[in-house]
Design an enzyme around this catalytic site. Structure first.
Site, PDB file in Angstrom:
ATOM      1  N   THR A 278      29.741 -12.501   5.037  1.00 52.95           N
ATOM      2  CA  THR A 278      29.465 -13.920   5.259  1.00 52.95           C
ATOM      3  C   THR A 278      30.679 -14.780   4.922  1.00 52.95           C
ATOM      4  OG1 THR A 278      28.468 -14.056   3.066  1.00 52.95           O
ATOM      5  CG2 THR A 278      26.989 -13.691   4.921  1.00 52.95           C
TER       6      THR A 278
ATOM      7  N   LYS B 239      12.968 -18.292  -9.676  1.00 55.31           N
ATOM      8  CA  LYS B 239      13.177 -17.352 -10.788  1.00 55.31           C
ATOM      9  C   LYS B 239      13.582 -18.076 -12.068  1.00 55.31           C
ATOM     10  CE  LYS B 239      12.976 -13.388 -10.607  1.00 55.31           C
ATOM     11  NZ  LYS B 239      11.841 -12.471 -10.878  1.00 55.31           N
TER      12      LYS B 239
ATOM     13  N   ILE C  63      11.969  -9.538 -15.254  1.00 55.38           N
ATOM     14  CA  ILE C  63      13.247  -9.238 -14.620  1.00 55.38           C
ATOM     15  C   ILE C  63      13.653 -10.443 -13.783  1.00 55.38           C
ATOM     16  CG2 ILE C  63      14.430  -7.784 -12.946  1.00 55.38           C
ATOM     17  CD1 ILE C  63      12.698  -5.482 -13.897  1.00 55.38           C
TER      18      ILE C  63
ATOM     19  N   GLU D 204      23.116 -19.403   0.270  1.00 56.06           N
ATOM     20  CA  GLU D 204      24.115 -18.499  -0.278  1.00 56.06           C
ATOM     21  C   GLU D 204      25.306 -19.282  -0.824  1.00 56.06           C
ATOM     22  OE1 GLU D 204      25.278 -14.117   1.132  1.00 56.06           O
ATOM     23  OE2 GLU D 204      25.853 -15.673   2.541  1.00 56.06           O
TER      24      GLU D 204
ATOM     25  N   GLU E  97       0.815  -1.216   0.000  1.00 56.06           N
ATOM     26  CA  GLU E  97       0.000   0.000   0.000  1.00 56.06           C
ATOM     27  C   GLU E  97       0.846   1.262   0.000  1.00 56.06           C
ATOM     28  OE1 GLU E  97      -3.559   2.016   2.731  1.00 56.06           O
ATOM     29  OE2 GLU E  97      -2.106   0.626   3.615  1.00 56.06           O
TER      30      GLU E  97
ATOM     31  N   LYS F 212      20.973 -15.544  -9.758  1.00 60.93           N
ATOM     32  CA  LYS F 212      20.774 -16.706  -8.886  1.00 60.93           C
ATOM     33  C   LYS F 212      19.974 -17.810  -9.575  1.00 60.93           C
ATOM     34  CE  LYS F 212      21.262 -14.054  -4.650  1.00 60.93           C
ATOM     35  NZ  LYS F 212      21.891 -12.921  -5.362  1.00 60.93           N
TER      36      LYS F 212
END
Length: 387
Positions: A234, A183, A167, A308, A78, A171
């Site tokens: 990481t 994706k 788009i 990851e 919103e 990954k």
């Protein structure tokens, strides 16, 4: 430390500033011909999903400046929808537009919006992208990233769209996460739809990281530097591809222009951004750019997150990269399944989502996306990134 914090407030630029991004990435920002982009949207009805997001918002602002006939904003947040619509009202008050509160997961709402607006050009930017969250909530990732793409593509064709552009993300190449797998299936669906030879053309654009995007490593480092450190990594060996927000928006519109012109079907498009950037080096550059010292701010290694990997790839081994008429933009050869196979896969995924069966979703993703597997521990995930 407090005095240092106030100093940084005046030194550290906005993370979405193009000059700052170019300085940190240590390369020039790619530019696109305004007239060629104008040809894609000028005088046409254009629809953008995820219009209030980081990339969707950049697309909307660029498109609004290029003279579309009408601009439709689809967003399920919103405040995000209100904000981007308010920006357009201020900057382009004469532009006919509609803010449509709609979730791409809701096929009924998507179909109704497309039927009412009959967009000629569609940009599908709506997505969930936070990697650890998607590992913990695979159903949500599949519903938004895969089924959402399915709904948008299915609605575009009967609405008479000339082109629909998805788009995607790096990954999706050798996916090691739910985000990547969801994706990749969206890419495959758009490729299969395009290869089917209908009146609507379907194309996909694959990104690396967009510098400064919401929830990404750059704003995280920015906040940690402002707080006096340390900056958290990481893994010191980790690398990522980066592009700026302006490059991302220009690439998406350029890809749409290529899809409309080229007769060959089923392609993906990507921008040549140079070599991947070591994340540890990115942190050091940001610290130094802020006026701080690396030994004062500090860099701490905290370990890999779920899903990851050390490095990403923009191109799969089975994809061939070819030049296009747009400098710096490459076209990737199709790597997809038939539309009939994809339809059956989507039916099974939707059924598993309806049953709220995460275990079944994992099995389906492992079956449908070559190379993807059940959740791995951190060390094995990092090894997958090196493969």
């Amino acid at each position: 430390m407090r005095e240092f914090w106030f100093q940084l407030q005046t030194v550290v630029p906005r993370v979405d500033d193009e000059d700052y991004a170019a300085a940190i990435l240590e390369r020039p920002v790619a530019t696109y011909c305004g007239e060629s982009l104008r040809e894609v949207v000028a005088g046409r009805r254009v629809l953008v999903t995820g219009a209030g997001g980081f990339i969707g918002g950049a697309l909307v602002r660029l498109i609004a400046s290029l003279g579309p006939k009408r601009l439709v904003l689809i967003e399920n947040g919103e405040h995000a929808l209100y904000s981007i619509d308010a920006q357009l009202a201020q900057r382009h008050p004469a532009l006919p537009r509609r803010a449509l509160y709609c979730d791409v997961r809701d096929a009924v709402s998507v179909n109704r919006g497309f039927a009412e607006e009959r967009p000629q050009i569609v940009f599908h930017a709506a997505a969930l992208k936070q990697l650890p969250l998607m590992e913990a909530h695979p159903r949500e990732a599949v519903l938004t990233n895969t089924i959402g793409a399915l709904n948008v593509a299915r609605a575009a064709e009967p609405a008479g769209a000339r082109a629909a552009i998805l788009i995607s993300t790096d990954k999706a190449v050798r996916a090691s996460s739910v985000l990547g797998a969801s994706k990749r299936l969206a890419e495959a669906w758009f490729q299969a739809m395009d290869l089917a030879g209908g009146a609507t053309r379907f194309g996909s654009v694959r990104f690396g990281n967009v510098f400064g995007s919401t929830g990404s490593v750059v704003p995280l480092f920015h906040r940690q530097i402002e707080a006096g450190g340390p900056v958290t990594l990481t893994d010191e060996r980790m690398t990522r591809y980066f592009m700026t927000r302006a490059e991302a928006a220009g690439l998406v519109l350029s890809a749409a222009g290529l899809v409309l012109k080229e007769e060959d079907r089923g392609h993906l498009y990507l921008l040549e951004t140079g070599p991947a950037v070591p994340i540890a080096e990115l942190a050091r550059r940001m610290i130094l750019r802020s006026g701080g010292r690396v030994d004062e701010i500090g860099i701490a290694v905290i370990g890999a997150r779920p899903g990851e990997r050390l490095s990403e790839r923009l191109i799969h081994d089975q994809e061939e990269a070819m030049p296009t008429d747009v400098d710096g933009v490459r076209r990737l050869s199709p790597r997809s399944w038939s539309l009939a196979i994809m339809r059956q896969q989507m039916i099974e995924l939707e059924r598993a989502c309806g049953e709220e069966n995460d275990e079944r979703l994992w099995r389906l993703l492992s079956r449908f996306v070559p190379g993807f597997a059940q959740p791995l521990d951190s060390e094995r995930q990092l090894a997958c990134g090196e493969a």
